[in-house]
Design a protein around this motif. Sequence first.
Motif, short mmCIF file in Angstrom:
data_model
loop_
_atom_site.label_atom_id
_atom_site.label_comp_id
_atom_site.label_asym_id
_atom_site.label_seq_id
_atom_site.Cartn_x
_atom_site.Cartn_y
_atom_site.Cartn_z
N SER A 71 0.86 -1.19 0.00
CA SER A 71 0.00 0.00 0.00
C SER A 71 0.89 1.23 0.00
CB SER A 71 -0.92 0.00 1.22
OG SER A 71 -0.18 0.01 2.42
N ARG A 72 0.33 2.33 -0.41
CA ARG A 72 1.13 3.55 -0.44
C ARG A 72 0.42 4.68 0.27
NH1 ARG A 72 2.62 5.06 -6.38
NH2 ARG A 72 3.14 7.10 -5.53
N ASP A 73 1.19 5.51 0.95
CA ASP A 73 0.72 6.74 1.57
C ASP A 73 1.42 7.87 0.83
OD1 ASP A 73 0.21 8.97 3.10
OD2 ASP A 73 0.31 7.89 5.00
N SER A 74 0.73 8.40 -0.16
CA SER A 74 1.37 9.41 -1.02
C SER A 74 1.76 10.66 -0.26
CB SER A 74 0.42 9.77 -2.18
OG SER A 74 0.21 8.64 -3.01
N ALA A 75 0.98 11.01 0.75
CA ALA A 75 1.29 12.21 1.53
C ALA A 75 2.63 12.09 2.25
CB ALA A 75 0.18 12.49 2.52
N LYS A 76 3.02 10.86 2.53
CA LYS A 76 4.28 10.62 3.24
C LYS A 76 5.38 10.09 2.32
CE LYS A 76 2.01 9.59 7.67
NZ LYS A 76 1.84 8.61 8.77
N ASP A 77 5.09 9.99 1.02
CA ASP A 77 6.07 9.42 0.10
C ASP A 77 6.55 8.05 0.60
OD1 ASP A 77 7.74 12.46 -1.07
OD2 ASP A 77 6.20 11.22 -2.01
N THR A 78 5.61 7.26 1.05
CA THR A 78 5.95 5.98 1.69
C THR A 78 5.10 4.86 1.12
OG1 THR A 78 6.63 7.07 3.75
CG2 THR A 78 6.04 4.73 3.89
N VAL A 79 5.73 3.73 0.95
CA VAL A 79 5.04 2.50 0.55
C VAL A 79 5.28 1.47 1.64
CG1 VAL A 79 5.01 0.60 -1.10
CG2 VAL A 79 5.14 2.95 -1.91
N TYR A 80 4.25 0.70 1.94
CA TYR A 80 4.33 -0.34 2.95
C TYR A 80 4.18 -1.70 2.30
CZ TYR A 80 3.26 3.72 5.83
OH TYR A 80 3.29 4.96 6.41
N LEU A 81 4.81 -2.69 2.90
CA LEU A 81 4.64 -4.07 2.46
C LEU A 81 4.27 -4.90 3.67
CD1 LEU A 81 4.84 -5.94 -0.04
CD2 LEU A 81 7.17 -6.50 0.71
N GLN A 82 2.99 -5.21 3.78
CA GLN A 82 2.49 -6.05 4.86
C GLN A 82 2.72 -7.50 4.46
OE1 GLN A 82 0.88 -5.42 7.94
NE2 GLN A 82 1.05 -7.63 8.21
N MET A 83 3.46 -8.24 5.29
CA MET A 83 3.82 -9.62 4.98
C MET A 83 3.25 -10.53 6.05
SD MET A 83 7.76 -9.07 3.73
CE MET A 83 8.34 -8.76 5.40
N ASN A 84 2.33 -11.37 5.66
CA ASN A 84 1.69 -12.30 6.59
C ASN A 84 2.07 -13.73 6.24
OD1 ASN A 84 0.26 -10.17 7.85
ND2 ASN A 84 -1.36 -10.31 6.31
N ASN A 85 1.85 -14.62 7.19
CA ASN A 85 2.15 -16.04 6.98
C ASN A 85 3.54 -16.22 6.36
OD1 ASN A 85 1.74 -18.81 6.94
ND2 ASN A 85 0.62 -18.78 4.99
N LEU A 86 4.50 -15.61 6.99
CA LEU A 86 5.86 -15.65 6.45
C LEU A 86 6.43 -17.05 6.47
CD1 LEU A 86 7.12 -12.32 7.96
CD2 LEU A 86 7.27 -12.93 5.54
N LYS A 87 7.25 -17.35 5.47
CA LYS A 87 7.87 -18.66 5.31
C LYS A 87 9.39 -18.50 5.32
CE LYS A 87 4.02 -20.15 2.39
NZ LYS A 87 3.62 -20.73 1.09
N PRO A 88 10.12 -19.54 5.68
CA PRO A 88 11.58 -19.43 5.68
C PRO A 88 12.14 -18.96 4.34
CG PRO A 88 10.92 -21.40 6.84
CD PRO A 88 9.67 -20.82 6.25
N GLU A 89 11.50 -19.32 3.26
CA GLU A 89 11.99 -18.90 1.94
C GLU A 89 11.76 -17.41 1.67
OE1 GLU A 89 9.92 -21.45 2.63
OE2 GLU A 89 8.35 -21.65 1.08
N ASP A 90 11.06 -16.72 2.56
CA ASP A 90 10.92 -15.27 2.45
C ASP A 90 12.12 -14.53 3.05
OD1 ASP A 90 7.46 -15.68 3.26
OD2 ASP A 90 8.31 -15.30 1.27
#
Length: 120
Positions: A71-90
Amino acid sequence: QVLPVESGGGSVQAGGSLTLSCTAPGFTSNYCGMHWYRRAAAGHDREWVSFTDVDGNTNYRDSVKGRFTASRDSAKDTVYLQMNNLKPEDTGMYFCLPRGVGYDCYGYSYGQGTQVTVSS
């Protein structure tokens, strides 16, 4: 060259979650999208993870679909990456990189990255 700043990495067990942040000054006003890449270990190639366009639409690599959400917050010039159910290969160093059709989108280089470690 402007370097984005990534943060939010850490060590989690498999099944856990992390949210990464990437701040790149000016990438919103430059009409850039944002890529996320990761590199499993030093000496390995970076692999593409996702791309979020100027409208907030995101494409993902198959292995993270349904688990990662950008997702992106344009006002903050920021992008987020929410990562769920993480695996060792991540596991890997995660980098963001602004790119797009605008000429100024190519004025960015890779930053330091943020390390994600997922244990089984």
